[in-house]
Scaffold this motif. Structure first.
Motif, PDB file in Angstrom:
ATOM      1  N   ARG A  27       0.807  -1.217   0.000  1.00  0.00           N
ATOM      2  CA  ARG A  27       0.000   0.000   0.000  1.00  0.00           C
ATOM      3  C   ARG A  27       0.843   1.270   0.000  1.00  0.00           C
ATOM      4  O   ARG A  27       0.306   2.372   0.007  1.00  0.00           O
ATOM      5  N   GLY A  61      -4.432   5.030   1.121  1.00  0.00           N
ATOM      6  CA  GLY A  61      -5.711   5.178   1.814  1.00  0.00           C
ATOM      7  C   GLY A  61      -5.666   5.907   3.132  1.00  0.00           C
ATOM      8  O   GLY A  61      -6.544   5.727   3.975  1.00  0.00           O
ATOM      9  N   VAL A  80      -9.841   5.571  -3.049  1.00  0.00           N
ATOM     10  CA  VAL A  80      -8.836   4.512  -3.022  1.00  0.00           C
ATOM     11  C   VAL A  80      -9.587   3.193  -3.006  1.00  0.00           C
ATOM     12  O   VAL A  80     -10.318   2.895  -2.048  1.00  0.00           O
ATOM     13  N   TYR A 102      -7.894   0.230  -3.928  1.00  0.00           N
ATOM     14  CA  TYR A 102      -6.892  -0.829  -3.891  1.00  0.00           C
ATOM     15  C   TYR A 102      -7.268  -1.877  -2.847  1.00  0.00           C
ATOM     16  O   TYR A 102      -7.707  -1.553  -1.740  1.00  0.00           O
TER      17      TYR A 102
END
Length: 450
Positions: free
Chosen positions: A151, A223, A409, A411
């Protein structure tokens, strides 16, 4: 006439402008999402005359807000005397010297020298190269590997792309640099488990092969991942235990963004190297840097022979340095670091107030003016929505229609909306942001029947 101008600009954009980190297909089908013409304070205006709150400070970087004529004047004054001069071959000039001195004054104790760059990707690539060079000077050339985290976002040049822990950034051209490995992020993990992941990597790879560990104090593009309170103290201990350099990527978190001048100050931890960019000039002109510890600097001075074969044409650009100095002066004189802390608390209170009213809001968080709202199917279990629903991206679209720019975000199946408004924001503007966010989430909830 306005429509003709808009059509012309749209067509020219589609024909000639390849946008960074954008959908080429979307650009070709719909044209640019916005064509901005003006900025003032926390607001942007497009070529249709619409005014929008920029709740992202563009790319987390317009810390002092738009329309600050002081920075234009500083640039003009410097250009009138010395617009550019190389810093190669030990050539120097006053703006670079003064900025280096100022950064040493602001940085944590023990970081007193800086290598100047043009931006965050260059800063992180430079840090990785300097770390490996340091170990060569210390007769440990086998120390080449860089540990990053899942991340993580560290940029898009060769080394920084490889350090970035978001796989989508690797898909375009692959991992371009070797010896980069990724540990678990503290997101949804306790400190013990996250640290264990890093320790296992170190042991498996061999401590004698590890040059550095790099981390954002708060993961931004991943994030807005705020670590547990004891996380960075344990990181510092782990790096010291194995003799590994700790690089703090303060590209987003520096210059007041988190309510302190630099993000790691929240946890009282001092890194060996610290990368900078974005807020150093509030985006008015490209600038970045890598600050190094006194020990690293002494090693470079004592053990280097010949030329340091690393540098950029615009390292120490005099106009950029002059703008950075004026920008930092404004941050200090207007108490924007303290305002970031106070308004960040207001923003978090606002997030919490709408969380109590909307049953698809999960975790909300903020550190200074760096915050996030997660959308989940079931907050009690943190069950996530199906990625096919695209909940957060749709909320961001509605926010833009209602006059506010944010980012989503998605992901790893998350639905996170991120916020980083300019540090000049006030309570009334925060309240307006929260109201727009509340209405937009409710609209998407009804639209998708969730």
């Amino acid at each position: 006439m306005r429509n003709n101008v808009k059509k012309s600009l749209t067509e020219l954009d589609q024909r000639h402008f390849i946008h960074p980190t954008s959908s080429i297909k979307q650009q070709q089908e719909h044209g640019p999402a916005f064509i901005f013409t003006e900025g003032d304070g926390i607001y942007l205006k497009d070529n249709n005359g619409r005014e929008l709150i920029d709740a992202m400070s563009s790319l987390w970087n317009v810390n002092i807000g738009y329309g600050r004529k002081e920075l234009g004047k500083a640039a003009q004054q410097q250009m009138d005397t010395l617009a550019f001069s190389s810093a190669f071959s030990t050539f120097s000039h006053e703006p670079a010297i003064r900025l280096s001195e100022k950064l040493a004054e602001l940085a944590p104790d023990g970081l007193n020298a800086v290598f100047l760059t043009s931006g965050g990707s260059e800063s992180n690539d430079s840090a990785f190269k300097l770390a490996r060079h340091y170990w060569k000077l210390r007769d440990q050339p086998e120390r080449k590997k860089i540990i990053s985290r899942q991340r993580a976002y560290h940029g898009v040049s060769s080394g920084s792309t490889s350090a970035t822990g978001i796989p989508q950034f690797w898909e375009m051209a692959g991992l371009l640099s070797t010896d980069f490995i990724h540990a678990d992020t503290p997101y949804e993990l306790g400190t013990a488990q996250a640290i264990a992941s890093i320790r296992n990597l170190i042991e498996n790879e061999g401590p004698e092969t590890i040059a550095a560990f790099v981390a954002e104090p708060v993961q931004g593009a991943g994030g807005i991942i705020i670590p547990p309170d004891d996380y960075f103290q344990e990181i510092r201990k782990l790096c010291d235990e194995y003799g590994i350099l700790f690089i703090a990527d303060e590209v987003i978190t520096g210059f007041g963004r988190t309510g302190t001048m630099f993000g790691l100050e929240h946890w009282g931890v001092v890194p060996d190297m610290m990368t900078l960019a974005k807020g150093i000039t509030s985006g008015y002109i490209p600038q970045g840097g890598v600050m190094v510890s006194d020990e690293i600097h002494e090693t470079l001075k004592e053990k280097s022979e010949g030329t340091l074969f690393h540098g950029f044409t615009y390292s120490g650009h005099p106009t950029a340095c002059a703008v950075a100095l004026k920008n930092i002066e404004i941050i200090e004189n207007e108490n924007l670091v303290e305002n970031s802390k106070e308004m960040g608390d207001e923003m978090l209170n606002g997030f919490r107030s709408i969380k109590d009213k909307i049953d698809i809001i999960g975790n909300v968080r903020s550190l200074g003016l760096l915050g996030a709202v997660e959308l989940v199917e079931d907050p009690s279990t943190n069950k996530r929505f199906s990625p096919s629903l695209k909940v957060a991206p749709r909320v961001v679209e509605i926010l833009a229609e209602r006059g506010m720019i944010c980012r989503s975000v998605t992901y790893d199946s998350t639905d996170i909306i991120t916020f980083a408004p300019p540090l000049i924001i006030n309570k009334e503007q925060i309240d307006n942001m929260i109201e727009i966010l509340y209405d937009s989430i409710l609209e998407v909830r009804r639209e998708k029947n969730i």
